[in-house]
Design a protein around this motif. Structure first.
Motif, short mmCIF file in Angstrom:
data_model
loop_
_atom_site.label_atom_id
_atom_site.label_comp_id
_atom_site.label_asym_id
_atom_site.label_seq_id
_atom_site.Cartn_x
_atom_site.Cartn_y
_atom_site.Cartn_z
N GLU A 104 62.91 -17.70 -6.93
CA GLU A 104 62.48 -16.36 -6.58
C GLU A 104 62.25 -15.47 -7.79
O GLU A 104 61.53 -14.48 -7.70
CB GLU A 104 63.54 -15.70 -5.68
CG GLU A 104 63.80 -16.50 -4.43
CD GLU A 104 64.17 -15.61 -3.27
OE1 GLU A 104 64.65 -14.51 -3.52
OE2 GLU A 104 63.94 -16.04 -2.12
N PRO A 149 56.71 -11.91 -8.72
CA PRO A 149 57.76 -12.88 -8.43
C PRO A 149 57.75 -13.30 -6.96
O PRO A 149 57.34 -12.52 -6.10
CB PRO A 149 59.06 -12.14 -8.78
CG PRO A 149 58.69 -10.71 -8.82
CD PRO A 149 57.25 -10.62 -9.17
N ALA A 151 60.00 -13.51 -4.96
CA ALA A 151 60.85 -12.66 -4.13
C ALA A 151 60.05 -11.59 -3.41
O ALA A 151 60.47 -11.09 -2.37
CB ALA A 151 61.94 -12.02 -4.99
N SER A 152 58.88 -11.22 -3.95
CA SER A 152 58.12 -10.14 -3.33
C SER A 152 57.19 -10.65 -2.23
O SER A 152 56.47 -9.88 -1.64
CB SER A 152 57.31 -9.41 -4.40
OG SER A 152 56.30 -10.26 -4.91
N LEU A 153 57.18 -11.96 -1.97
CA LEU A 153 56.26 -12.50 -0.97
C LEU A 153 56.92 -12.62 0.40
O LEU A 153 58.14 -12.74 0.51
CB LEU A 153 55.77 -13.89 -1.40
CG LEU A 153 55.05 -14.00 -2.74
CD1 LEU A 153 54.52 -15.40 -2.92
CD2 LEU A 153 53.93 -13.00 -2.84
#
Ligand SMILES: Nc1ncnc2c1ncn2[C@@H]1O[C@H](COP(=O)(O)OP(=O)(O)O)[C@@H](O)[C@H]1O
Ligand SMILES: [Mg+2]
Lengths: 274, 419
Positions: A104, A149, A151-153
């Motif tokens: 992530e 990153p 993590a933002s998806l």
């Protein structure tokens, strides 16, 4: 059940991947018992079974993540022992794991190329980014930027990234553990199209799915696991009733009861979702 | 859909700018806006430490005007370099989400070993230094072995190492307890008086600015040629100019006194090298990956054990290098070397500089910025003639604030989906 291993379609040539008598136990839990599985070039094998049937464990063994407690595996007719994920990747076995296995804190490009980075001493970010975009476009991915990153998806975007990553190395076999679980309708259709495309290119595909519609749409054979054991191999035109009873192990089960209740009003084949 | 090989039509959107939800961030204004967005979402980078440094400087300067005098700053840079090198190793080990609590002991042992081999046994100084570095690497590989083979948490193994290595240091120093290194030798001069001539430090700043400009321009040109978005030339020139001017002002100011110490130059060189390794090599990429998600890295075929081993070895080796520099700085190898607050200052520097304790997030520059903060506090309090008891308390407080900032930023990243 014993006759079922090459039931359905036989004579597709040589199996690219086959398992014989593979068992796996985690301590006292016997997750897999004497599993037999063949994957031929240019075919899609759907692996179905209830939760906890051992599907993911089987995929992890094929991916070299777990080592089987006993049993043998051959790849392209040669006996192989996968002592780690890199051994599987080197053979040409690519995997989309159920939990996706993405980092992530890294961006999309870094995740797609993880472990395969171009020019190790001076990373070639431009070429990697272009290839990443190409792979993602093949999947019609809706990802605004590959430099954010992971993590933002969203869940679906991550799943697309994981699928894109599996295509990076031009594998011979692709294992997809519930690849469409988090995807929307359009994206699911794209992934099913993709599965057909790579099948037509001669790759072997193993797809785990709980969605019988998807399974029927793309699978050439349906392998059923139940409580860690083979429970038959079926063609995709097998009736829902039959598949469900193989999955649940009973002809009289909640799915068939529900189906027969509804059958009074309207006959439909696509109702059952385990 | 067009493929990559086809030339991109002049009006066609760039490959990575096709999504209509994306905002343009290529120019100067765009870069600034992007920076603000990142900070808001908890991707603070080195912002807190820069702000902290300004606050610290303002406070001490208002109490004692000697604080920001060029001479005091030159001394500060000398003092930064030894623990800074150790902190750089800590950044490596924190990147994989582990810790080394024994860096102080290892640096002390390396310092003692340098003295014993060089002065007592008459080795050439280079051989003594190399020996100390190799022993550092050996200690790191023992931690790596314990970690990889037995799954021993680094917290425990390095705590054991802290004691064991301190014992070794006392043992090899024997009853005398301390060895004086001969003055007027290359090593001691390096640690105490060698300063870059003004033209060298100024030239280095210009070189740094030009290299920065050229690499960024070349990168942008390659991206544009490949049909990807790139930062505008204006934005790149602006950034390079700002950085060069700021560095130039700092160097000019330091040159009003003695100038930039060579030892600090070595430290900055190591920081730049490590920054390159972290951001531009496969090793750095997989180090970050292992710190972010160890199992994902393993499933990608990465040899995770080798990654941990490299981090442990690098950390201990840099700790040993810091110990050698400390011996040079003090012109002695003593039982006190590496004890006291060395350990915690090194770890605190990395964390204060913005490297996360949670792994997978950090930068080589955090060692540089963090150690400057710590030494600035130490220097300011020394100027105020405060006792070391107060210094410990204040440094401890700053570390606590840094860890709180790290935790809050992490929480903010999670809620903004950037964890
Ligand atoms: N790492 C593990 N350790 C212990 N038990 C496991 C592990 N992985 C899977 N199992 C067990 O193996 C069985 C099969 O799990 P899994 O393969 O994930 O099922 P499925 O993917 O078909 O839902 C479950 O009973 C699960 O608890
Ligand atoms: Mg599963």
């Amino acid at each position: 059940m014993a006759n079922a291993f090459d039931g359905g379609i036989v004579g597709r040539g040589e199996a690219v991947l086959s398992l014989r008598n593979v068992s796996k136990n985690f301590g006292a839990v016997q997750a897999l018992t004497d599993i037999e599985l063949d994957v031929y070039k240019g075919e899609v094998v759907a692996l179905v079974g209830d939760n906890g049937a051992g599907k993911s464990t089987l995929v992890k063994i094929l991916a070299g993540v777990h080592q089987p407690s006993s049993g043998t595996m051959t790849f392209d007719g040669v006996p192989v022992v996968l002592d780690g994920p890199s051994a599987a990747l080197k053979l040409g076995i690519a995997t989309v794991f159920q939990d996706l296995a993405l980092c992530e804190n890294l961006d999309v490009v870094a995740n797609i190329y993880l472990g395969q980075e171009l020019s190790p001493m001076a990373l070639d970010e431009v070429s990697m980014e272009i290839r990443a975009w190409t792979l993602l476009r093949e999947l019609s991915a809706r990802i605004p930027s590959v430099r954010e990153p992971i993590a933002s998806l969203s869940g679906g975007q991550r799943q697309t990234v994981a699928i894109a990553r599996s295509l990076l190395l031009d594998p011979k076999v692709i294992l997809l553990d519930e690849p469409t679980a988090a995807l929307g309708v359009a994206q699911t259709a794209e992934v099913l199209n993709l599965i057909e495309r790579v099948r037509d290119r001669g790759l072997g595909v193993v797809m785990i799915s709980h969605n019988m519609e998807d399974v029927r749409a793309v699978a050439d054979r349906v392998v059923v696991l139940r409580l860690g054991k083979n429970n038959g191999v079926f063609t995709p035109d097998t009736s829902n009733q039959e598949l469900v009873s193989a999955i649940t192990g009973a002809s009289d089960n909640s799915v068939s009861r529900r189906a027969s209740r509804r059958a009074g009003t309207e006959h439909s084949a696509g109702e059952a979702h385990p | 859909m067009s493929t990559v090989s086809k030339p991109v039509a002049s009006r066609a959107p760039l490959m990575d700018r096709a999504d209509e939800r994306l905002q343009d961030r290529s120019g100067i204004a765009g870069s600034v806006r992007g920076f603000i967005d990142r900070v808001r979402s908890g991707d603070l980078g080195s912002l807190p430490v820069v702000v902290g440094l300004v606050v610290i400087a303002a406070i001490f300067q208002s109490i004692n005007p000697i604080f920001l005098s060029p001479n005091n700053l030159v001394n500060l840079l000398f003092d930064c370099s030894t623990i800074g090198v150790i902190a750089l190793g800590i950044v490596c080990i924190l990147m994989v989400g582990e810790i080394d609590l024994s860096v102080g002991s290892v640096s002390g042992f390396a310092s003692a070993l340098t003295g014993v081999l060089w002065v007592n046994h008459g080795w050439p100084v280079a051989g003594a230094i190399l020996g100390a570095l190799l022993v550092g690497a050996l200690i790191g590989s023992i931690y790596a072995f314990l970690y990889n083979r037995f799954g021993m948490p680094s917290f425990v193994s390095t705590l054991a190492g802290l004691l064991a290595v301190l014992g070794l240091q006392l043992y090899i120093l024997g009853s005398t307890g301390s060895i004086n290194l001969p003055y007027d030798t290359a090593l001691v001069n390096f640690g105490q008086i060698l300063i870059m001539p003004g033209w060298v430090s100024s030239a280095l700043v210009v070189v740094a600015g030009v290299v920065l400009l050229l690499t960024k321009m070349r990168n942008a040109a390659r991206r544009r040629a490949a049909g990807l978005s790139a930062r505008s030339t204006g934005a790149i020139v602006f950034q390079a100019a700002v950085i060069t001017i700021l560095l130039g002002l700092v160097v000019f100011y330091l040159n009003q006194a003695r100038g930039v110490p060579w030892m600090f130059g070595l430290f900055v060189g190591l920081v730049l090298l490590m920054n390159y390794a972290f951001t531009r090599t496969r090793w750095g990429r997989i180090l970050t990956a292992v710190g972010g998600n160890r199992e994902a890295a393993r499933r990608a075929g990465i040899n995770v054990r080798m990654v941990y081993a490299s981090a442990f070895v690098l950390c201990s080796t840099l700790a040993a290098a810091g110990g050698v520099l400390a011996a040079a700085r003090l012109a002695s190898s003593s039982q006190q070397a590496g004890t006291g607050d060395v350990n915690l200052n090194a770890i605190a520097a990395a964390v204060i500089g913005g490297t996360s304790l949670f792994g997978g997030r950090g930068s080589a520059y955090s060692a540089l910025l963090g150690i400057i903060v710590i030494q600035a506090i130490a220097s300011g309090l020394t100027l105020l003639d405060l006792s070391s008891s107060l210094r410990y308390m204040i440094t401890g407080g700053v570390l606590a604030v840094a860890v709180i900032v790290d935790s809050l930023a992490r929480r903010s990243r999670v809620s903004h989906g950037r964890a």
